[in-house]
Write an enzyme that holds these catalytic residues in place. Structure first.
Site, mmCIF file in Angstrom:
data_model
loop_
_atom_site.group_PDB
_atom_site.id
_atom_site.type_symbol
_atom_site.label_atom_id
_atom_site.label_comp_id
_atom_site.label_asym_id
_atom_site.label_seq_id
_atom_site.Cartn_x
_atom_site.Cartn_y
_atom_site.Cartn_z
ATOM 1 N N SER A 13 0.680 -1.173 -0.091
ATOM 2 C CA SER A 13 -0.008 0.118 0.154
ATOM 3 C C SER A 13 0.939 1.264 -0.087
ATOM 4 O O SER A 13 2.055 1.321 -0.106
ATOM 5 C CB SER A 13 -0.762 -0.007 1.049
ATOM 6 O OG SER A 13 0.030 0.251 2.188
ATOM 7 N N LYS A 14 0.243 2.249 -0.074
ATOM 8 C CA LYS A 14 0.613 3.670 -0.040
ATOM 9 C C LYS A 14 1.723 3.671 1.090
ATOM 10 O O LYS A 14 2.581 4.582 1.071
ATOM 11 C CB LYS A 14 -0.477 4.590 0.115
ATOM 12 C CG LYS A 14 -0.853 5.247 -1.318
ATOM 13 C CD LYS A 14 -1.671 6.510 -1.003
ATOM 14 C CE LYS A 14 -2.377 6.955 -2.320
ATOM 15 N NZ LYS A 14 -3.307 7.706 -2.446
ATOM 16 N N ARG A 15 1.267 3.208 2.069
ATOM 17 C CA ARG A 15 1.961 3.490 3.587
ATOM 18 C C ARG A 15 3.296 2.839 3.360
ATOM 19 O O ARG A 15 4.242 3.279 4.139
ATOM 20 C CB ARG A 15 1.110 2.887 4.634
ATOM 21 C CG ARG A 15 0.000 3.554 5.001
ATOM 22 C CD ARG A 15 -0.821 2.899 6.239
ATOM 23 N NE ARG A 15 -1.221 1.562 5.819
ATOM 24 C CZ ARG A 15 -2.655 1.743 5.079
ATOM 25 N NH1 ARG A 15 -3.290 2.737 4.884
ATOM 26 N NH2 ARG A 15 -3.003 0.376 4.832
ATOM 27 N N ASP A 16 3.458 1.994 2.576
ATOM 28 C CA ASP A 16 4.638 1.341 2.247
ATOM 29 C C ASP A 16 5.641 2.243 1.644
ATOM 30 O O ASP A 16 5.869 2.056 0.260
ATOM 31 C CB ASP A 16 4.645 -0.264 1.826
ATOM 32 C CG ASP A 16 6.076 -0.771 1.907
ATOM 33 O OD1 ASP A 16 7.226 -0.185 1.976
ATOM 34 O OD2 ASP A 16 5.867 -2.089 1.534
#
Ligand code: GLU
Length: 321
Positions: A251-254
């Site tokens: 995800s974007k969080r990674d």
């Protein structure tokens, strides 16, 4: 008829591997078909969107080697290609829906909506189906509520199963009670994604929509709008979501999987393309490739459940530049 596809990113963050997979697949689909490809910036949600991300996304797509026949920096016959500049079109469609009896005001508060519970499955873009509390209010009840609260405006979904053939995910059927009436204009006046994307894809003559499977349940809702607005719907294709070995969504969080950080690590675009072509099964072994080499190799891939596993050894290969 010339086929027309598009990539429609929301500039609320940096592009990451999932967006790049969607952009690349949509581009390859059109280039393989000899069609046209448009880029549209979906910044309708103004508080979430930032101009610096628009520029960064455009630069990232250029770095990857993607080009577009129409869109920002290029122009085209369907300008503007930025949703925040297209509001008159949404307003017009909204008025048409109102005049033809497809809309009603909804006075439900956040806590009323929270009481409905959460969406039924993991891949839901709209949350739980709205059970239509405000659909049947009498004129007097509406008047009384209107004194207390600005309403959101909901679209009345047809009460039947919505079926369509997805270009990647195959035959789909959504029951009316899993969809519900959805918001087309929020209480603060902002038009919703569902309305804006439908109006834009139709106005831009898009024949093929290809996007992430997280939007699969948006498609029956958009089909409801196409029907109510008497517009011809495109063919929809949803590409699988990417997960790691443990089943966690990439995800974007990674942060390590944003294009910006891959570039900062000195990873060339051909290596990134080789990585995604390999997990998509367009090439057998991981090796650097160019976009044009992928045009003849591109084909749909849709494993059970819409989930594609990107294994750790392939991820390691990406970093071995
Ligand atoms: N703007 C949406 C997003 O970035 C995509 C919309 C679409 O492709 O229909 O998630």
């Amino acid at each position: 008829m010339t086929r027309r596809g598009r990539f429609a990113p929301t500039p609320s963050g940096l592009l990451h591997i999932g967006n790049v997979f969607a952009a690349t697949a949509a581009w390859l689909q059109m280039r393989q078909a000899g069609g046209e490809f448009a880029l549209r910036i979906e910044d309708i949600d103004k508080p979430r969107s930032r101009p610096e991300y628009v520029e960064r996304i455009i630069e990232d797509l250029i770095w990857l080697g993607l080009d577009w026949d129409e869109g920002p920096r290029r122009g085209g016959s369907h300008e503007p290609y930025v949703q925040s500049l297209r509001e008159p079109l949404y307003e017009e469609a909204f008025e048409r829906l109102g005049e033809t009896g497809f809309l009603y005001p909804c006075y439900c508060s956040r806590s009323d909506l929270a009481s409905i519970g959460s969406a039924p499955h993991g891949l839901a873009s709209e949350g739980a189906a709205y059970p239509g509390f405000c659909r049947t209010l009498s004129p007097e009840e509406r008047e009384a509520r209107a004194k207390r609260k600005e309403p959101a405006i909901r679209f009345i979904m047809p009460e039947r199963v919505i079926e369509f053939l997805d270009g990647w995910a195959g035959p789909q059927a959504f029951d009316a009670d899993t969809l519900g009436d959805f918001v087309v204009k929020r209480a603060d006046g902002m038009f919703s994604y569902q309305l804006a994307v439908t109006v834009d894809d139709a106005a831009m003559g898009i024949t093929d929509v290809l996007r992430g499977a997280d939007l699969l349940d948006s498609t029956p809702r958009q089909l409801g709008l196409y029907e109510a607005l008497n517009l011809e719907a495109p063919v929809f294709s949803h590409i699988p979501l990417l997960v790691d070995d443990t089943g966690m969504r990439l995800s974007k969080r990674d942060k390590s999987l944003t294009l910006a950080s891959l570039q900062a690590e000195g990873i060339p675009p051909e290596r990134l393309l080789g990585f995604l072509a390999c997990f998509a099964g367009w090439i057998e072994r991981a090796e650097p490739v160019t976009l044009s080499e992928l045009i003849p190799l591109f084909r749909p891939v849709y494993p059970e459940g819409g989930i594609l596993r990107v294994d750790a050894s392939l991820r390691k290969w990406l970093w071995e530049k």
